[in-house]
Design a protein around this motif. Sequence first.
Motif, PDB file in Angstrom:
ATOM      1  N   ARG A   1       2.498   1.669  -3.378  1.00  0.00           N
ATOM      2  CA  ARG A   1       1.521   2.145  -4.380  1.00  0.00           C
ATOM      3  C   ARG A   1       1.271   3.648  -4.211  1.00  0.00           C
ATOM      4  N   GLU A   2       1.142   4.090  -2.966  1.00  0.00           N
ATOM      5  CA  GLU A   2       0.932   5.517  -2.703  1.00  0.00           C
ATOM      6  C   GLU A   2       2.107   6.348  -3.212  1.00  0.00           C
TER       7      GLU A   2
ATOM      8  N   ALA B   1       4.796   0.905  -6.870  1.00  0.00           N
ATOM      9  CA  ALA B   1       4.138  -0.366  -7.239  1.00  0.00           C
ATOM     10  C   ALA B   1       2.976  -0.095  -8.165  1.00  0.00           C
TER      11      ALA B   1
ATOM     12  N   ASP C   1       0.834  -1.209   0.000  1.00  0.00           N
ATOM     13  CA  ASP C   1       0.000   0.000   0.000  1.00  0.00           C
ATOM     14  C   ASP C   1       0.869   1.260   0.000  1.00  0.00           C
TER      15      ASP C   1
END
Length: 108
Positions: free
Chosen positions: A103-104, A108, A100
């Motif tokens: 991704r932020e 990713a 997570d």
Amino acid sequence: MPMSGMPMGGKGPMPMIYAGGGKGMPVMAPMVYPQNDQNSAEMQRQIYGEQLYVLVQPMSPSPYLAQKITGMLLELPSNELLLNLTNREELQRRVREALDVLREDGVA
């Protein structure tokens, strides 16, 4: 760790711990060496990193992200790091959390 799967010193196969008190998938017991100087602390970190990567890689979408996540996990305090090496559910939770964050950050 030598290629034969034996711990350093060749004292037999790696001990196995079973997540969930004897149920579930086997997890290798973390190898622990006395830390009496900076070199041994760095060696311990290297060993933990190798053990973590083997566990994280199947949970990660790519080897690159597995390396990133392993590096993130190595920054945890020792007690939390050892928990991730011995508790599959905790490791899965931490891997999801790390993904997570990556991704932020657009990694990713």
